[in-house]
Design an enzyme around this catalytic site. Structure first.
Site, PDB file in Angstrom:
ATOM      1  N   VAL A 161     -39.533 -73.696 -74.243  1.00 30.90           N
ATOM      2  CA  VAL A 161     -39.220 -72.269 -74.163  1.00 30.90           C
ATOM      3  C   VAL A 161     -40.181 -71.533 -75.085  1.00 30.90           C
ATOM      4  CG1 VAL A 161     -36.805 -72.469 -73.452  1.00 30.90           C
ATOM      5  CG2 VAL A 161     -37.369 -72.504 -75.870  1.00 30.90           C
ATOM      6  N   SER A 162     -40.517 -70.316 -74.689  1.00 30.06           N
ATOM      7  CA  SER A 162     -41.540 -69.550 -75.402  1.00 30.06           C
ATOM      8  C   SER A 162     -41.035 -68.828 -76.640  1.00 30.06           C
ATOM      9  CB  SER A 162     -42.175 -68.527 -74.461  1.00 30.06           C
ATOM     10  OG  SER A 162     -42.743 -69.179 -73.348  1.00 30.06           O
ATOM     11  N   THR A 163     -39.760 -68.513 -76.682  1.00 28.81           N
ATOM     12  CA  THR A 163     -39.221 -67.778 -77.835  1.00 28.81           C
ATOM     13  C   THR A 163     -38.027 -68.514 -78.417  1.00 28.81           C
ATOM     14  OG1 THR A 163     -37.629 -66.447 -76.589  1.00 28.81           O
ATOM     15  CG2 THR A 163     -39.886 -65.587 -76.725  1.00 28.81           C
TER      16      THR A 163
END
Length: 99
Positions: free
Chosen positions: A11-13
């Site tokens: 996941v990016s965040t």
């Protein structure tokens, strides 16, 4: 040893969760102990510890599994490089269940 399925989720965040990807990988037959993750890193970041660990865990005959191509890489060049590395090591790549 019999071939294993090794999963990777990203996941990016920090606010995003990994549950859907973990559930998807389990549905594709990946043992939860064989799922490696990166949290809060974009696909453009080549220095992803979870990805490196997942790739290192793969042996000849294993299958590397991701739920979607964009979880593995953000560019065609990066995806191609990873796929070539896996193929050279005789590791299959499964994206959303397609090998």
């Amino acid at each position: 040893m019999s071939p294993l399925k090794v999963g990777y989720a990203r996941v990016s965040t920090d606010e995003q969760g990994l549950t859907a990807q973990r559930d998807g990988l389990a549905a594709f037959g990946v043992d939860p102990k064989r799922i490696y993750v990166d949290h809060g890193l974009t696909g453009r970041n080549a220095d992803r510890e979870g990805l490196q660990q997942a790739l290192a865990a793969c042996r000849d005959g294993d299958t590397f599994v991701v739920t979607k191509l964009d979880r593995l890489a953000r560019s065609v060049r990066d995806a191609h490089q990873i796929a070539d590395d896996l193929a050279a090591r005789e590791v299959k790549l499964s994206i959303a269940g397609s090998v």
